[in-house]
Design an enzyme around this catalytic site. Structure first.
Site, mmCIF file in Angstrom:
data_model
loop_
_atom_site.group_PDB
_atom_site.id
_atom_site.type_symbol
_atom_site.label_atom_id
_atom_site.label_comp_id
_atom_site.label_asym_id
_atom_site.label_seq_id
_atom_site.Cartn_x
_atom_site.Cartn_y
_atom_site.Cartn_z
ATOM 1 N N LYS A 56 4.004 6.287 -2.224
ATOM 2 C CA LYS A 56 4.067 4.835 -2.361
ATOM 3 C C LYS A 56 3.561 4.363 -3.717
ATOM 4 O O LYS A 56 3.937 3.281 -4.174
ATOM 5 C CB LYS A 56 3.246 4.163 -1.259
ATOM 6 C CG LYS A 56 1.757 4.503 -1.282
ATOM 7 C CD LYS A 56 1.032 3.912 -0.077
ATOM 8 C CE LYS A 56 -0.400 4.421 0.023
ATOM 9 N NZ LYS A 56 -1.257 3.973 -1.084
ATOM 10 N N HIS A 182 -10.565 6.805 3.953
ATOM 11 C CA HIS A 182 -10.163 6.312 2.637
ATOM 12 C C HIS A 182 -11.219 5.313 2.184
ATOM 13 O O HIS A 182 -11.451 4.304 2.849
ATOM 14 C CB HIS A 182 -8.789 5.638 2.708
ATOM 15 C CG HIS A 182 -8.094 5.491 1.385
ATOM 16 N ND1 HIS A 182 -8.673 4.845 0.313
ATOM 17 C CD2 HIS A 182 -6.875 5.907 0.963
ATOM 18 C CE1 HIS A 182 -7.832 4.873 -0.713
ATOM 19 N NE2 HIS A 182 -6.745 5.512 -0.344
ATOM 20 N N GLU A 255 -5.400 12.460 -0.706
ATOM 21 C CA GLU A 255 -4.184 11.675 -0.861
ATOM 22 C C GLU A 255 -4.165 10.922 -2.197
ATOM 23 O O GLU A 255 -4.014 9.697 -2.215
ATOM 24 C CB GLU A 255 -4.065 10.674 0.292
ATOM 25 C CG GLU A 255 -4.103 11.286 1.670
ATOM 26 C CD GLU A 255 -4.188 10.217 2.753
ATOM 27 O OE1 GLU A 255 -3.936 9.035 2.444
ATOM 28 O OE2 GLU A 255 -4.506 10.562 3.900
#
Length: 405
Positions: A56, A182, A255
């Site tokens: 993304k 995250h 990530e």
């Protein structure tokens, strides 16, 4: 830095050519050498952590091909077909979104993508119906107060609900492999990673019956800025060594998105209109000149999430003469091209520009390309790519339907 040199040389060649041809279309120059160099740096800073690139962030096909040749890829279904078309196998993909449409879950199942995240019971019920053989990561909410973009208000299970969620997953005969978190994007506090890893350790210690947790996903938020990345990676390494040492049997993944592509892309904007206005000067003596410039991309394009770039420092590249250090600077407003008065990119002090000059924005590869629109009929930027022969050969990339310099 060989990557930066290639980008600079290519831009200085492109802008005069565009000027002679009368082109006003904005463009990026993306440097694949820079992406490769960031990967090498990651291996040095976080050798135990396998990176799954966040598609993304920048879904340019050449970037994906480069990273797929080096590492694993993180994606969601609309991007799934794209990454699989370049040869990324399902076992190298995570559907790292905790709230997924039912149709997306079924699609992931049909494509053989098993790894996905969850943070609530309703999501477990959807997964049971659409992908009962999925390999799951429980995402927990962590402290992201020191991050510019906070995520835990929207995603992540609180520690108090972890036990009941894992128990429910066991009742549904689902396979939970590990835990993810995250800390938010543009995290300025390296201690945030340590605190989050310690909280995951508490989850692992609960030893919920029925699960053998052996996977830790430390998420994203890693900066493209070298000093911040070094600090965050050191804190992460120390925390992993303390709570999940190499002999613990726990595999660690991450990530990253911005880290790989931020510094790889430079955006060139054409000045297609200007207007001088008068404003009260700072020193209070008479009227001062303020100049407004209108450029070929704006808040509906590359600058759509301007909060991610609080320290933009644009610079000027003229096709016909150089910018002298002695030139006076004027209070300036840079506007995007659309008819929307909210399309105001930034206020800066700059030398006076002429129509046809170019404004360059460096380190602009994260969350810019995939978020662009063609609102009001303005063209999206063209993307040009550069790579040295050595890196090209090493990656063995395919050039089909791509522009390379």
């Amino acid at each position: 830095n060989s990557g930066l040199l290639n980008t600079d040389l290519y831009i200085t060649k492109l802008i005069p050519n565009n000027y002679l041809q009368g082109s006003e279309v904005p463009f990026y120059v993306g440097n694949l050498d820079s992406v490769f160099e960031k990967h090498q740096k990651w291996q040095t800073l976080l050798p135990r952590v396998t990176p799954f690139y966040a598609v993304k962030c920048n879904n340019n096909l050449a970037v994906l091909r480069t990273l797929s040749a080096l590492e694993q890829v993180l994606t969601v279904p609309r991007e799934l077909e794209m990454v699989m078309s370049i040869g990324v196998t399902p076992d190298k993909i995570i559907y790292a979104h905790t709230t997924k449409p039912q149709s997306h879950i079924r699609y992931a199942c049909a494509q053989g993508v098993d790894m996905m995240t969850f943070d609530n019971e309703e999501e477990l019920l959807k997964i049971t119906r659409g992908h009962p053989n999925a390999k799951l990561l429980l995402r927990i909410a962590v402290d992201d107060s020191k991050s510019q973009v906070k995520l835990s208000t929207k995603f992540g299970a609180t520690l108090g609900t972890v036990g009941s969620l894992l128990k429910r997953a066991h009742e549904l005969d689902l396979d939970v492999k590990g835990v993810s978190f995250h800390v938010g994007s543009l995290c300025t506090d390296s201690v945030a990673y340590r605190r989050a890893i310690e909280e995951v350790h508490h989850v692992f210690e609960q030893r919920i019956i029925g699960f053998q947790l052996d996977l830790l996903d430390i998420g994203g938020g890693f900066s493209g800025h070298e000093l911040e990345m070094v600090l965050n990676s050191k804190a992460t390494v120390w925390a992993l060594d303390e709570f999940f040492p190499a002999d613990s049997g726990v595999r660690v993944i991450a990530e990253p998105g911005r880290y790989f592509v931020d510094s790889a892309f430079t955006l060139a904007l054409n000045v297609f209109a200007k207007k001088k206005v008068w404003s009260l000067p700072i020193n209070g003596n008479g009227l001062d000149t303020m100049i407004m410039y209108y450029v070929t991309d704006g808040l509906y394009g590359a600058f759509g999430d301007i909060k991610l770039y609080p320290d933009i420092k644009p610079f000027v590249l003229r096709p016909h003469r150089s910018v002298e250090s002695t030139e006076p600077r004027y209070q300036s407003v840079i506007w995007g091209p659309t008819c929307d008065s909210a399309d105001r990119i930034m206020d800066v002090w700059m030398p006076e520009l002429n129509i046809g000059d170019w404004i360059l924005v460096d380190n602009f590869g994260a969350y810019t390309i995939p978020m662009s629109t063609d609102f009001n009929g303005f063209e999206k930027p063209t993307i040009y790519l550069v790579v040295t022969p050595q890196i090209w050969k090493m990656l063995n990339l395919k050039v089909s339907n791509l522009r390379f310099g």
